[in-house]
Design an enzyme around this catalytic site. Structure first.
Site, PDB file in Angstrom:
ATOM      1  N   ASP A 173     -16.485   1.502  19.673  1.00 13.31           N
ATOM      2  CA  ASP A 173     -16.143   2.482  20.705  1.00 13.31           C
ATOM      3  C   ASP A 173     -14.661   2.485  21.048  1.00 13.31           C
ATOM      4  O   ASP A 173     -13.904   1.628  20.598  1.00 13.31           O
ATOM      5  CB  ASP A 173     -16.974   2.213  21.972  1.00 13.31           C
ATOM      6  CG  ASP A 173     -16.960   0.740  22.387  1.00 13.31           C
ATOM      7  OD1 ASP A 173     -16.170  -0.032  21.826  1.00 13.31           O
ATOM      8  OD2 ASP A 173     -17.743   0.372  23.275  1.00 13.31           O
TER       9      ASP A 173
ATOM     10  N   ASN B 103     -25.310  -4.155  32.431  1.00 16.63           N
ATOM     11  CA  ASN B 103     -26.402  -3.195  32.590  1.00 16.63           C
ATOM     12  C   ASN B 103     -27.158  -2.959  31.279  1.00 16.63           C
ATOM     13  O   ASN B 103     -27.937  -2.017  31.166  1.00 16.63           O
ATOM     14  CB  ASN B 103     -25.859  -1.869  33.132  1.00 16.63           C
ATOM     15  CG  ASN B 103     -24.837  -1.230  32.194  1.00 16.63           C
ATOM     16  OD1 ASN B 103     -24.615  -1.723  31.090  1.00 16.63           O
ATOM     17  ND2 ASN B 103     -24.235  -0.140  32.618  1.00 16.63           N
TER      18      ASN B 103
ATOM     19  N   HIS C  62     -25.782  -2.241  28.333  1.00 15.10           N
ATOM     20  CA  HIS C  62     -25.190  -1.306  27.363  1.00 15.10           C
ATOM     21  C   HIS C  62     -24.705  -2.037  26.109  1.00 15.10           C
ATOM     22  O   HIS C  62     -24.322  -3.201  26.151  1.00 15.10           O
ATOM     23  CB  HIS C  62     -24.095  -0.428  27.980  1.00 15.10           C
ATOM     24  CG  HIS C  62     -22.778  -1.080  28.252  1.00 15.10           C
ATOM     25  ND1 HIS C  62     -22.008  -0.774  29.352  1.00 15.10           N
ATOM     26  CD2 HIS C  62     -22.067  -2.001  27.565  1.00 15.10           C
ATOM     27  CE1 HIS C  62     -20.888  -1.472  29.316  1.00 15.10           C
ATOM     28  NE2 HIS C  62     -20.901  -2.226  28.257  1.00 15.10           N
TER      29      HIS C  62
ATOM     30  N   GLU D  96     -24.521   3.689  27.655  1.00 16.52           N
ATOM     31  CA  GLU D  96     -24.953   3.317  28.996  1.00 16.52           C
ATOM     32  C   GLU D  96     -26.447   3.614  29.163  1.00 16.52           C
ATOM     33  O   GLU D  96     -27.033   4.365  28.370  1.00 16.52           O
ATOM     34  CB  GLU D  96     -24.149   4.136  30.018  1.00 16.52           C
ATOM     35  CG  GLU D  96     -22.649   3.883  29.965  1.00 16.52           C
ATOM     36  CD  GLU D  96     -22.220   2.571  30.622  1.00 16.52           C
ATOM     37  OE1 GLU D  96     -22.968   1.572  30.542  1.00 16.52           O
ATOM     38  OE2 GLU D  96     -21.130   2.542  31.203  1.00 16.52           O
TER      39      GLU D  96
END
Ligand code: GLP
Length: 263
Positions: free
Chosen positions: A67, A136, A138, A143
């Site tokens: 990313d 979280n 990811h 996400e």
């Protein structure tokens, strides 16, 4: 999934580096999927040392990073391209032309996403993909609520992720809230996946990844679908798993079997 629970972050990095070194020795022309974040740094240092000792070479290796922040040029100090150059590429015998990070300042980011998918496909797909994990759940910047078959695309970052990554940006600096990330489907296409996680603040995410339902609420849980995924974690990141003793037992049995087979 293979769950490997080790004492601390140092052991996790060494275990991960062993997997990468074995891949490079097995196939010096490997296509590697790479990750940013603080977790892989020690693994990269280990690989740099092995490269200096001529144990592994990156001369014929191609890499694809997960990313990049949308809106940052590759020369920006906080860009993931800059991070990769600083943490790995500048210190190994890789040809930078063979290293790929999504283009954060692409004139048309939608086209850049499709081109990135195309480039991975043209390279023959990813042999070994490295992953960290967000608090979280990811992976990359996928996400919660990311499609489980998603491909490289633009993703909006959650408030929690922006807060977690704020430590890298100075107060007066623009912090992107959008990213280009490989999709979950892109990651699942890798032939082997290694996820590293350390520290207690990853324990909830690891529990959801390993023992939670397969759900877009925890993107890393998609690895339950992968036929060759290894989750390498320290005791702290493993601390909320219900079946921790069972996972340790399986791994001990695996190691015994491999030893008996001389592998
Ligand atoms: C970022 C990256 C992820 C990484 C995560 C965790 O959000 N996009 O790929 O896994 O940070 O980073 P750290 O290893 O620093 O906890």
């Amino acid at each position: 999934m293979q769950i490997v629970i080790l004492k601390d972050a140092k052991e996790v990095a060494a275990y991960g580096a062993d997997i990468f070194a074995a891949q490079l020795i097995h196939n010096p022309q490997s296509v590697l999927g790479l990750a940013t974040g603080s977790t892989p740094v020690a693994l990269y240092q280990d690989l740099i040392a092995r490269n200096r000792n001529a144990e592994v070479s990156f001369k014929n290796v191609r890499t694809f990073n997960l990313d990049e922040y949308l809106g940052l040029t590759g020369s920006h100090r906080q860009s993931y391209r800059h991070f990769m150059n600083e943490q790995l590429f500048n210190h190994i015998d890789i040809d930078k032309h063979n290293t790929h990070v999504p283009q954060g300042d692409a004139p048309d980011p939608f086209v850049a996403c499709d081109d990135y998918e195309q480039a991975i496909a043209s390279a023959g797909g990813i042999d070994l993909q490295l992953l960290g994990i967000g608090r979280n759940g990811h992976i990359g910047f996928n996400e919660p609520s990311s499609g489980l078959t998603s491909r490289t695309r633009i993703k909006t970052l959650t408030k929690a992720t922006i807060e977690d990554n704020a430590r890298f940006f100075s107060a007066d600096e623009f912090q992107p809230y959008l990213s280009i990330t490989m999709g979950i489907g892109t990651i699942l296409d890798a032939r082997k996946v290694v996820l590293l996680a350390t520290g207690e603040n990853k324990a909830d995410a690891i529990r959801a990844t390993v023992e939670g339902p397969l759900s877009a609420a925890c993107p890393a849980s998609a690895l339950q679908l992968h036929r060759n995924a290894v989750i390498v974690i320290d005791e702290a990141a493993a601390s909320k798993l219900a079946d921790i003793e069972f996972y340790k037992h399986i791994e001990a049995q695996n190691q015994k079997l491999l030893k008996r087979l001389g592998k």
